[in-house]
Structures are given as C-alpha cells and as structure tokens.
Design a protein around this motif. Structure first.
Motif, mmCIF file in Angstrom:
data_model
loop_
_atom_site.group_PDB
_atom_site.id
_atom_site.type_symbol
_atom_site.label_atom_id
_atom_site.label_comp_id
_atom_site.label_asym_id
_atom_site.label_seq_id
_atom_site.Cartn_x
_atom_site.Cartn_y
_atom_site.Cartn_z
ATOM 1 N N ASN A 135 0.830 -1.201 0.000
ATOM 2 C CA ASN A 135 0.000 0.000 0.000
ATOM 3 C C ASN A 135 0.872 1.262 0.000
ATOM 4 O O ASN A 135 1.915 1.308 0.634
ATOM 5 N N ARG A 147 -1.869 6.956 -14.987
ATOM 6 C CA ARG A 147 -2.407 6.512 -13.715
ATOM 7 C C ARG A 147 -3.917 6.662 -13.737
ATOM 8 O O ARG A 147 -4.454 7.674 -14.183
ATOM 9 N N THR A 149 -5.739 6.279 -7.823
ATOM 10 C CA THR A 149 -4.493 6.202 -7.078
ATOM 11 C C THR A 149 -3.875 4.821 -7.111
ATOM 12 O O THR A 149 -2.692 4.668 -6.852
ATOM 13 N N LYS A 150 -4.657 3.835 -7.434
ATOM 14 C CA LYS A 150 -4.147 2.482 -7.247
ATOM 15 C C LYS A 150 -3.953 1.704 -8.537
ATOM 16 O O LYS A 150 -3.402 0.624 -8.512
ATOM 17 N N LYS A 151 -4.423 2.240 -9.637
ATOM 18 C CA LYS A 151 -4.303 1.481 -10.874
ATOM 19 C C LYS A 151 -3.546 2.275 -11.919
ATOM 20 O O LYS A 151 -3.530 3.498 -11.899
ATOM 21 N N THR A 168 1.967 -8.165 -10.023
ATOM 22 C CA THR A 168 0.627 -7.665 -9.724
ATOM 23 C C THR A 168 -0.396 -8.429 -10.559
ATOM 24 O O THR A 168 -0.077 -9.412 -11.212
ATOM 25 N N LYS A 223 -2.849 -3.286 -11.685
ATOM 26 C CA LYS A 223 -3.027 -2.849 -10.310
ATOM 27 C C LYS A 223 -1.677 -2.389 -9.769
ATOM 28 O O LYS A 223 -0.664 -3.077 -9.940
ATOM 29 N N GLY A 224 -1.692 -1.251 -9.144
ATOM 30 C CA GLY A 224 -0.446 -0.714 -8.603
ATOM 31 C C GLY A 224 -0.005 0.521 -9.354
ATOM 32 O O GLY A 224 -0.514 0.819 -10.432
ATOM 33 N N ARG A 225 0.931 1.262 -8.776
ATOM 34 C CA ARG A 225 1.394 2.483 -9.432
ATOM 35 C C ARG A 225 2.673 2.187 -10.197
ATOM 36 O O ARG A 225 3.643 1.699 -9.630
#
Lengths: 110, 308
Positions: free
Chosen positions: A36, B186, B189-191, B221, B234-236
C-alpha cells in the motif's frame, strides 16, 4: 619446453571447484512487490537450502536497516523477505559475501 | 549466402557489448573480421550516394556505438593499401548489409556515454583518409579535379567505406527497431493504464496474452485488458518502469538470441516456447514465464475468509 609427466597435478582440482559450485545452484530471483502506498517488499527466492537463511536475514536486516523475515513456501522453499526496495542492496551484498555469483542473480520487477 | 557466416560472430559479440560491455572481446572479433572483409576496400566509392542524407541524420546514433570504432578504424586504414581493390564482391557486400542491418535500439540509456568520442573519431578518420586518397584513385567527386575535397565529402566517404567493409560495426545504415513508447497513465491512485498495449503487441508480433503474462509476472501484480484494448494494471507504475520491463521482454522473447534480429516467431512446442528466427534460421527455447514467490501483501483476514 615442459615435460608433462613432471608437472604437478592436482587430482582434486575439479572436485573442489565443483563442490563450491554445488552450494548455490540455479538462479536466485530477486523480486519487488508493491504494497500500500509507496511501500514495497523485496523477496529473494532460490537461495540454496545449504545456507542458513536466518543468519542471512539477520545480517541483511542490520546492513540495510530494514526488517525482514524468512518465509517457508511449499514449492519455492525458504524465501527471504525484506521491507522496502532492497534489490540493489541485496544483489551487492550477496555477491560481495560470495554466496551467489553475479550471473546467478536475476532481478525482476520494474 | 556464406558471407552471412562471416559476419555472424561479430553480431553475437556486439550483443554482448550492449549488455555486458565486453568491448575487448568484441573488438577482437571485429578486427579479425575486418581483415577478412578487406578485399572490396576502396571500391565502394563508385556507389557513393544511396543514403548520404540519411547518413548524416543518423550520425548521432551511429557514433554512440562507435567507441570501439576508433580502434578498429586505425586497423582498417593500416591494412588498406596492401590489398588491391577488387570489383566483384561489392554487390554481395551490399546485400549482406541489407540482410544484417536489423538492429534494435534498446540501449538508449547506455549509449549516451559514448557520444563524446565522436569528434575524436571523425578526426582520426579524416587523417587516415587523406593518406589513402593519394594512392587510391576512385570515383570520388573530386578525383579528376584540382579542388580540395570538403569535410563533408570526406566524411561521407569514410562512412561508405566503413559500411562496406564492416557492415555490422557501422550501425549507420542499421534499421533501428523503433517502437512507440508505452503510454502509461495513472487511473485513480491504485491502478495504472497501459493505453497502447495492443498496439505494442502488434509491433512486436506477439500474442497479447503472452506479453500480458510476462508483464504481470514481472511486476508482481494483477491486471487485465479492458474494453478499449488497454491494459489496466493494479499498482502504481511509471512509464519508465514499464519501458524497462518491455525492454527485458524484447530481449528475451522478441530478438533472436543469435543474430539479434527482431524478425522472429514464438512457437509453443510441447509446453515450451521456442523462438524461431526468420533471418538466420536459428531456433532456441526461451524461459517460461513464472511469477514465482508472491508474498502476502493484502489483508490476511480477507485471504482467510476466502479459503475458509
């Protein structure tokens, strides 16, 4: 000119070398996982079971100032986990300490 | 064409240069080769033009690779006068050039260092040229006249000769494998969205699924292709990071391991992937895609709820 028969011959030269190789066979995969936020996790998979992973992780934790643990996995054996992006650090440390040869290291992730 | 065989080793070596920087080994290989290809030496001047303009454009790129060229050139020049120019092989040579010049430009970053040597190299080339010119009467623009040759003419000439003798070394005519950069945006915030994913798959001639598997395994991921044929991960991730992974993919699964040509086919044969090269015909197995150990990063409670 050299007389072959008079050369000193070490019959164990090969054996010694190969035994050294045997300790770490196969690739060591260094991966990174996102957690996270900006947090990441570094995993080191494939270290030989001859090594004492607990000792390695203890040394790494001290060296990189991070936390870490050894996780047992049914398929992949013991896997080292370190907090944060320690890919560079762990690669350098493993080669410097002579546990793994640089060509056996495989770094994954971005 | 048996010339192919002659050039192959240097190609292999070159690959090393890019990745491992084994310059010495490469040099050795190329030098040995340069002598073998010596025959058509000064003859190339007849077909000067072709892509002169292109040539100049490419200079930047060319030089980057040419650090070792400094060395090699001297060699070339020194051996030059001894060999009598022969007319016939020229044709063949040209063909070979065309054949071999598929090159992929992954190493954008690495090349920068070498740029400095450009000036040096060019100067040296010139010197060598001057001497040679005296003995070697050829179809140059200035050959019959009294006028001095200009710098540009000389420069062109040098590169023509180099291309002739050592096509693999001079990347000037090499067809770079240019790809559109991945468009990474982006989402929230998460993908992360990889917008031109399918387009890139097409340019690489690979199944989207294969590239998808690789990307997800490497990044550790999950993700999927959505309706607009873009990949949602998923993820930055930043564009640079994706580029790195793509580069690794190309190196492993797209370029031929022998001749580095991107003209390859990936086949599945008894659970193993094989890379078949269309240019040199080599066939080799490639590593299977494995995501390996994945640590628990989510909520453990959620996992427990799922399994129980």
């Amino acid at each position: 000119m050299s007389i072959q028969n008079l050369n000193t011959y070490d019959p164990f030269a090969d054996a010694i070398k190969s035994s050294e190789d045997d300790v770490q066979d196969g690739l060591v995969h260094v991966r990174i996982q996102q957690r996270n936020g900006r947090k990441t996790l570094t995993t080191v998979q494939g270290l030989s079971s001859e090594y004492d992973l607990k000792k390695i992780v203890r040394a790494c934790k001290k060296e990189f100032a991070c936390n870490g643990t050894v996780v047992e996995h049914p398929e992949y054996g013991e896997v080292l986990q370190l907090q944060g992006d320690q890919r560079e650090n762990i690669c350098q440390w493993l080669t410097k300490s002579g546990l793994v040869k640089p060509e056996q290291l495989k770094v994954h992730g971005f | 064409m048996d010339d192919d065989m002659v050039f192959d080793p240097s190609l292999k070596k070159k690959k090393k240069k890019k990745t491992g920087f084994d310059i010495d080994a490469a040099l050795a290989g190329e030098q040995g080769e340069s002598t073998s290809v010596e025959a058509p030496a000064g003859t190339g001047d007849v077909d000067l033009p072709e892509d002169d303009n292109l040539d100049l454009d490419n200079f930047g790129k060319k030089k980057k690779k040419k650090k070792k060229g400094v060395f090699n050139m001297e060699e070339l020049e020194s051996t030059l006068p001894e060999t009598p120019p022969a007319e016939e092989p020229e044709q063949q040579e040209d063909e070979v050039i065309d054949d071999l010049d598929l090159d992929i430009d992954f190493s954008k970053t690495k090349k920068k260092k070498k740029k400095k040597n450009i000036e040096e190299l060019v100067l040296e080339d010139d010197k060598g040229e001057d001497q040679e010119n005296v003995e070697d009467v050829s179809g140059d623009l200035w050959s019959g006249t009294d006028r001095d040759y200009t710098y540009d003419e000389l420069l062109e000439r040098v590169f023509d000769i180099m291309r002739e003798k050592n096509p693999s070394m001079v990347s000037g005519k090499k067809q770079k494998f240019i790809m559109r950069p991945p468009q990474v945006v982006r989402i929230g915030t998460k993908k992360t969205s990889f917008a031109n994913f399918t387009e890139i798959c097409k340019t690489l001639h690979r199944q989207p699924k294969h590239l998808l598997d690789f990307l997800l395994a490497e990044l550790g991921t999950s993700g999927s292709v959505d309706g607009n044929s873009q990949l949602i991960i998923k993820g930055r991730f930043q564009q640079k990071q994706i580029e790195n992974v793509l580069r690794r993919y190309i190196k492993e699964y797209v370029t031929c391991h022998t001749c580095r040509s991107p003209d390859t086919i990936l086949q599945k044969d008894t659970r193993l992937f094989f890379l078949q090269c269309e240019t040199c015909g080599s066939r080799c197995s490639v590593a299977s895609i494995k995501s390996g150990f994945q640590a628990v990063t989510g909520k453990r409670a959620a996992i427990r709820a799922k399994t129980a």
